[in-house]
Design a protein around this motif. Structure first.
Motif: not given
Length: 392
Positions: A304-305, A334-335, A339-341
């Protein structure tokens, strides 16, 4: 208001476009909206009725005199066949013109088996579904197909798709059209998912990104409420933008360090297999997350990051108001989104993220088949196309 006196033609297709909002209207109301004479409105409404695009409603509208008949869009006039073909599985649907799903089928189907075996199965399955629902091929107004690779939209042919051996330049519309006797429209799978999500859940949003995270990673772009494909249909291919966390990861496109090679579902599954876990594909990654596996949670949050790091640049460039995340990996919850947020909000400009919403797809697995149906309906019911059909 568009009227005859303005020099712009207001044909039967324009009347149908007005009625497609779901509100029934009388001849007088349509004449007022368009500036057409009542006699012209009546003539064009008759043509639409003859082709079953509209129907008189049972309700009548009275203003003190003789009750006036109102007319409404006939969502059941035709049906649409749609298919969302992914890397490892397929979903098919039959919908009406209002995108109501009348029948649906989902199966495991590897796209690398080649075009003719895949499309032969598709034809057989569509015919079976038509029989099961009591419909005929003659009722089909069009067929929408999503493919997991680059597509030249004008021709509907795949162009050098990295995970689709044998599909390059295959004439999908012609091949299917000959066997199903209806127009065939083809697009990239993430584009149809963007269409579906925007149509159903966010029609009021002007600028939206749909990010599919499955075996690979792609992005569909809605700009000014329209799908943006770019010059050759390659817009939104974020999966092959260079990521920063693992620049030596080899991508199936031949380059190293692509986002897809670093953070796609296949990459995540490979990382988990290296630790001894049973993870053959992106769905296994989700299964491990749901089982509470801590290592899988770490892997998907880092993915996600990485995805967010690339999207941060896209957010600065495009300034969307909504980012929707779909595909198999989005089902991990949400995992991935966390990371994206984390990356997007820390790396994008404050003004670009001031009102930015980042959420999971509300349609889930259905986004693709709904979007493929939207693609067909928007083509078939375009005012110019309708005018040619009814010849008024």
């Amino acid at each position: 208001m568009v009227s005859e006196s303005s020099g712009q033609a207001v044909g039967a297709g324009a009347l149908l476009a007005i009625l497609r909002d779901g509100q029934a209207r009388t001849r007088a109301e349509l004449a007022q909206l368009t500036g057409l004479a009542r006699s012209t409105v009546s003539q064009r409404l008759d043509a639409l009725i003859n082709h079953e695009w509209i129907v008189p409603t049972q309700d009548t509208i009275s203003s003190g005199g003789r009750p006036a008949t109102a007319f409404a869009f006939n969502r059941s006039a035709r049906i649409v066949l749609s298919a969302d073909l992914g890397a490892t599985h397929a979903r098919l649907a039959i919908t009406d013109l209002g995108m109501t799903v009348l029948a649906e089928r989902a199966v495991e189907l590897p796209i690398d088996r080649g075009p003719e075996p895949t499309l032969t199965w598709l034809v057989t399955s569509f015919k079976e579904m038509l029989t099961e629902t009591g419909h005929r091929l003659a009722q089909v107004c069009g067929i929408g197909i999503g493919l997991p690779g680059p597509v030249e939209h004008a021709s509907g042919r795949p162009v050098n798709p990295p995970i689709m051996p044998g599909w390059d330049n295959f004439p999908v519309p012609e091949w299917l059209g000959e066997r199903l006797t209806a127009p065939v429209l083809v697009d990239n799978d993430v584009n149809i998912m963007a269409r579906g999500e925007h149509w159903v859940t966010s029609p009021e949003v002007d600028h939206l990104l749909f990010v599919k995270v499955g075996t690979g990673i792609g992005c569909g772009i809605i700009a000014d409420r329209r799908l943006h494909r770019g010059a050759q249909g390659a817009a939104g291919d974020v999966g092959h933008i260079r990521a920063t966390s693992s620049v030596d990861a080899l991508c199936r496109c031949g380059n190293a360090g692509c986002l897809e090679a670093v953070a796609g579902g296949a990459s995540m599954a490979a990382k988990l297999r290296d630790t001894g876990l049973d993870a053959a594909n992106s769905r296994d990654v989700v299964r491990l997350i749901r089982a509470g596996n801590a290592l899988a949670a770490q892997v998907i949050r880092q993915a996600g990051r990485d995805i967010g790091g690339v999207l941060a640049a896209v957010v600065n460039f495009f300034n969307p108001s909504v980012i929707v995340v779909g595909g198999d990996i989005a089902e991990a919850g949400e995992h991935l989104l966390a990371g994206m947020r984390e990356a997007i909000y820390s790396r994008s400009l404050p003004l670009a993220t001031q009102h930015l919403s980042i959420r999971a797809s509300e349609l889930g697995d259905r986004a693709g088949v709904i979007g493929a149906a939207v693609m067909v309906v928007e083509h078939v019911l375009a005012p110019g196309t309708v005018d040619q059909t009814v010849m008024v």
